[in-house]
Design an enzyme around this catalytic site. Structure first.
Site, PDB file in Angstrom:
ATOM      1  N   LYS A 168       0.833  -1.200   0.000  1.00 40.37           N
ATOM      2  CA  LYS A 168       0.000   0.000   0.000  1.00 40.37           C
ATOM      3  C   LYS A 168       0.870   1.252   0.000  1.00 40.37           C
ATOM      4  O   LYS A 168       1.509   1.572   0.993  1.00 40.37           O
ATOM      5  CB  LYS A 168      -0.909   0.051   1.232  1.00 40.37           C
ATOM      6  CG  LYS A 168      -1.909   1.194   1.106  1.00 40.37           C
ATOM      7  CD  LYS A 168      -2.454   1.663   2.427  1.00 40.37           C
ATOM      8  CE  LYS A 168      -1.863   2.960   2.902  1.00 40.37           C
ATOM      9  NZ  LYS A 168      -1.962   4.093   1.995  1.00 40.37           N
ATOM     10  N   GLU A 243       9.679   1.389  10.808  1.00 41.11           N
ATOM     11  CA  GLU A 243      10.668   2.443  10.519  1.00 41.11           C
ATOM     12  C   GLU A 243       9.940   3.771  10.676  1.00 41.11           C
ATOM     13  O   GLU A 243       9.099   4.113   9.852  1.00 41.11           O
ATOM     14  CB  GLU A 243      11.198   2.295   9.084  1.00 41.11           C
ATOM     15  CG  GLU A 243      11.916   0.994   8.807  1.00 41.11           C
ATOM     16  CD  GLU A 243      13.261   0.898   9.496  1.00 41.11           C
ATOM     17  OE1 GLU A 243      13.795   1.931   9.941  1.00 41.11           O
ATOM     18  OE2 GLU A 243      13.774  -0.223   9.632  1.00 41.11           O
ATOM     19  N   CYS A 277      13.435  11.052   6.338  1.00 42.07           N
ATOM     20  CA  CYS A 277      13.498  10.745   7.771  1.00 42.07           C
ATOM     21  C   CYS A 277      14.909  10.912   8.320  1.00 42.07           C
ATOM     22  O   CYS A 277      15.094  11.101   9.515  1.00 42.07           O
ATOM     23  CB  CYS A 277      12.998   9.326   8.008  1.00 42.07           C
ATOM     24  SG  CYS A 277      13.837   8.122   6.958  1.00 42.07           S
ATOM     25  N   GLU A 364       9.402  16.312  15.441  1.00 46.87           N
ATOM     26  CA  GLU A 364       9.675  16.154  14.012  1.00 46.87           C
ATOM     27  C   GLU A 364       8.813  17.131  13.202  1.00 46.87           C
ATOM     28  O   GLU A 364       7.591  17.134  13.333  1.00 46.87           O
ATOM     29  CB  GLU A 364       9.380  14.717  13.566  1.00 46.87           C
ATOM     30  CG  GLU A 364       9.826  14.459  12.141  1.00 46.87           C
ATOM     31  CD  GLU A 364       9.499  13.058  11.644  1.00 46.87           C
ATOM     32  OE1 GLU A 364       8.375  12.593  11.878  1.00 46.87           O
ATOM     33  OE2 GLU A 364      10.382  12.437  11.013  1.00 46.87           O
TER      34      GLU A 364
HETATM   35  P1  NDP Z   1       2.081   8.264   8.017  1.00 51.29           P
HETATM   36  O1  NDP Z   1       2.413   7.554   9.254  1.00 51.29           O
HETATM   37  O2  NDP Z   1       0.989   9.243   8.012  1.00 51.29           O
HETATM   38  O3  NDP Z   1       1.767   7.234   6.846  1.00 51.29           O
HETATM   39  C1  NDP Z   1       2.609   6.166   6.502  1.00 51.29           C
HETATM   40  C2  NDP Z   1       1.803   5.120   5.785  1.00 51.29           C
HETATM   41  O4  NDP Z   1       0.868   4.550   6.715  1.00 51.29           O
HETATM   42  C3  NDP Z   1       0.942   5.674   4.660  1.00 51.29           C
HETATM   43  O5  NDP Z   1       0.868   4.736   3.613  1.00 51.29           O
HETATM   44  C4  NDP Z   1      -0.393   5.843   5.325  1.00 51.29           C
HETATM   45  O6  NDP Z   1      -1.440   5.862   4.419  1.00 51.29           O
HETATM   46  C5  NDP Z   1      -0.440   4.613   6.184  1.00 51.29           C
HETATM   47  N1  NDP Z   1      -1.378   4.647   7.288  1.00 51.29           N
HETATM   48  C6  NDP Z   1      -1.979   5.697   7.884  1.00 51.29           C
HETATM   49  N2  NDP Z   1      -2.792   5.287   8.896  1.00 51.29           N
HETATM   50  C7  NDP Z   1      -2.684   3.945   8.943  1.00 51.29           C
HETATM   51  C8  NDP Z   1      -3.247   2.922   9.763  1.00 51.29           C
HETATM   52  N3  NDP Z   1      -4.110   3.201  10.740  1.00 51.29           N
HETATM   53  N4  NDP Z   1      -2.922   1.644   9.527  1.00 51.29           N
HETATM   54  C9  NDP Z   1      -2.044   1.327   8.561  1.00 51.29           C
HETATM   55  N5  NDP Z   1      -1.475   2.235   7.728  1.00 51.29           N
HETATM   56  C10 NDP Z   1      -1.790   3.531   7.930  1.00 51.29           C
HETATM   57  O7  NDP Z   1       3.448   8.926   7.552  1.00 51.29           O
HETATM   58  P2  NDP Z   1       3.661   9.923   6.356  1.00 51.29           P
HETATM   59  O8  NDP Z   1       3.153   9.305   5.094  1.00 51.29           O
HETATM   60  O9  NDP Z   1       3.137  11.257   6.770  1.00 51.29           O
HETATM   61  O10 NDP Z   1       5.246   9.932   6.253  1.00 51.29           O
HETATM   62  C11 NDP Z   1       6.060  10.756   7.000  1.00 51.29           C
HETATM   63  C12 NDP Z   1       6.626  10.042   8.185  1.00 51.29           C
HETATM   64  O11 NDP Z   1       7.333   8.884   7.782  1.00 51.29           O
HETATM   65  C13 NDP Z   1       7.624  10.878   8.956  1.00 51.29           C
HETATM   66  O12 NDP Z   1       7.395  10.751  10.330  1.00 51.29           O
HETATM   67  C14 NDP Z   1       8.947  10.250   8.596  1.00 51.29           C
HETATM   68  O13 NDP Z   1       9.951  10.455   9.553  1.00 51.29           O
HETATM   69  C15 NDP Z   1       8.584   8.825   8.457  1.00 51.29           C
HETATM   70  N6  NDP Z   1       9.563   8.127   7.666  1.00 51.29           N
HETATM   71  C16 NDP Z   1      10.390   7.219   8.281  1.00 51.29           C
HETATM   72  C17 NDP Z   1      11.382   6.581   7.563  1.00 51.29           C
HETATM   73  C18 NDP Z   1      12.275   5.571   8.198  1.00 51.29           C
HETATM   74  O14 NDP Z   1      12.912   4.813   7.477  1.00 51.29           O
HETATM   75  N7  NDP Z   1      12.399   5.508   9.513  1.00 51.29           N
HETATM   76  C19 NDP Z   1      11.600   6.879   6.133  1.00 51.29           C
HETATM   77  C20 NDP Z   1      10.673   7.838   5.607  1.00 51.29           C
HETATM   78  C21 NDP Z   1       9.700   8.433   6.347  1.00 51.29           C
HETATM   79  P3  NDP Z   1      -1.991   7.271   3.853  1.00 51.29           P
HETATM   80  O15 NDP Z   1      -0.823   8.075   3.411  1.00 51.29           O
HETATM   81  O16 NDP Z   1      -2.807   6.822   2.735  1.00 51.29           O
HETATM   82  O17 NDP Z   1      -2.711   7.889   5.000  1.00 51.29           O
END
Ligand code: NDP
Length: 459
Positions: A168, A243, A277, A364
């Protein structure tokens, strides 16, 4: 206008309800995205495909990964174009960082798979050997900042180890995952091996995490979402890789080579508009070189070309942190404003004068905003670096003390005199609120397989 479709059991499907995919370049609608709420069909297709996929030899699956790398590479311009359209990032970033790395992820795990040695443990009277079985159907959930880069980083090792996949992408950036699905179908990847579902995270993402037919969840995203994922998946004893977010420190020591450190720190601060990130969003500078470093850093900033942030909602969140910084006593040294044009543009912003424990300096922000802090000695630098709840990454810039300081930083990854220099074999992941588990090389292989020990008594 692109119609994004789900890929389920080799069929491209659109749900009755769709929603808009908006480009942050100018707020135009670039695609329609299916609003999926139920993943039963995808899990069924993946479950049916798993035995024959998992039954292939490792070498055969490596060949498939190479084929995926080949077709992506052949179409790399289109991958970069779609990523740029969806995220707003400049073409050179979409090509140099996202598209190239997506190809490399498949290529790397193809070669890595061929190099995996059997693990045996001899006893005086018996031999143990480790069988790596697939976990089964796995759910892969990724964020919007590096869309295909991060999703392919999960898809490649999952497929390598014989699992079938429900992937997804973020609802904000579905285009390259959709394109990958098209390319995999074009090369004849068996139906049901790779399934891609689209929609809102709390709906389709949650459905993936909740589904009893999915045996492992690999999640990259925010810490708050990670908590929900963990709370849902843990009682089912699913394998879980998280992550999560970061608030990484960049430490510029008194003996840093500024010719290397200044461009390196600017890149770590603002690559991908600060939406990686691993970006160094807190820059800690030794007082003896503070003035020199800052004047060169701010000068270098003038040369910077960055794209917008991901959307207007996120722009407003980032701007709210700039307002908070002012209230917390911060002094804006550069930027601080929204650009007066359509889309989600913010100037690269540098803020000094804040306490290193202020909210702006510890939460963050995930945008082109950096806080600057001065330190007097090593102990103070380390205390500042370790003062947040996050522990993802960091960098140290020094001619003589890099390793010594790096080893005292509570983070999963620390670079010395470089940043984002990646060998895909090494462990990637965070500690504290930045996540659980590691990805990369044998760590990904371990996550996407069940290690079974067979102990054979000698005759
Ligand atoms: P989110 O946590 O909002 O979303 C991440 C993914 O989870 C998206 O596909 C989102 O879908 C999905 N999602 C949202 N709610 C749920 C749920 N209840 N159950 C399962 N999946 C869900 O993060 P962002 O997309 O805003 O990304 C930014 C964040 O990601 C930052 O905090 C960043 O630091 C972190 N990040 C971490 C990395 C690492 O390697 N540690 C690398 C890159 C980013 P949808 O978008 O459709 O809501």
């Amino acid at each position: 206008m692109i119609q994004v479709e789900n890929l389920v059991g080799g069929e491209f499907i659109v749900t009755a309800e769709c929603f808009d995919d908006i480009s942050p370049l100018d707020n135009s609608i670039v695609a329609q995205i299916p609003r999926t709420k139920n993943v039963d069909n995808a899990v069924l297709a993946a479950t049916q495909a798993q035995p024959s996929w998992g039954g292939l030899d490792m070498d055969e699956r490596c060949d498939w990964l190479d084929k995926i790398a080949d077709i992506l590479e052949k179409n790399i311009e289109e991958v970069a174009r779609l990523e740029s359209l969806d995220t707003g990032k400049p073409h050179h970033v979409a090509m140099g960082v996202d598209a190239n790395r997506s190809v490399n992820n498949f290529r790397f795990f193809a070669n890595f798979g061929r190099s995996i040695k059997s693990e045996t443990f001899e006893m005086e009277d018996a031999t143990n050997y480790v069988l790596r079985k697939p976990v089964g159907v796995v759910g892969l959930i990724s964020p919007w900042n590096l869309p295909l880069y991060l999703l392919s980083w999960k898809i490649a090792p999952a497929l390598l180890m014989g699992n079938t996949v429900i992937a997804k992408p973020s609802e904000i950036t579905p285009l390259t995952a959709h394109y990958l699905g098209k390319l995999c179908t074009e090369i004849g990847l068996p139906n049901g091996v790779l399934n891609i579902v689209n929609g809102y995270g709390p709906e389709v993402g949650q459905a993936i995490v909740e589904h009893t037919g999915i045996k492992a969840i690999s999640f990259t995203g925010g810490t708050a979402t990670g908590k929900i994922v963990a709370a849902t998946a843990a009682p089912m004893f699913k394998k879980l890789s998280l992550e999560l977010g970061g608030k990484n420190a960049t430490i510029v020591m008194e003996d840093a080579d500024l010719d290397i450190a200044v461009p390196g720190v600017v890149r770590a601060s603002f690559l991908n508009s600060g939406q990686i990130c691993l970006c160094g969003s807190r820059v800690l500078i030794h007082s003896s070189i503070y003035d020199d470093f800052m004047s060169r850093y701010l000068e270098e900033l003038n040369e910077l070309e960055i794209g917008p942030v991901i959307n207007v909602e996120h722009r407003n969140k980032v701007m709210s942190y700039i307002e908070l910084a002012k209230k917390e006593g911060g002094q804006i040294l550069a930027g601080g404003n929204v650009l007066d044009k359509p889309g989600a543009w913010i100037e690269p912003t540098v803020i000094a004068g804040l306490s290193h424990t202020s909210r702006t300096a510890t939460e963050e922000i995930f945008g082109p905003v950096v806080t600057i802090h001065k330190f007097e000695n090593d102990a103070e630098a380390i205390e500042m670096a370790n003062c947040t709840n996050y522990g993802l990454a960091g960098s140290v810039w020094s001619k003589s003390k890099g390793r010594e300081i790096a080893e005292q930083i509570d983070s999963g990854m620390v670079w010395v005199n470089t940043w984002l220099h990646r060998d895909l074999r090494v462990p990637f992941g965070g500690i504290k609120d930045s996540g659980v588990g590691r990805e990369g090389g044998m760590w990904s292989v371990g996550f996407f397989s069940e290690a079974i020990n067979i102990c054979v008594m000698e005759d």
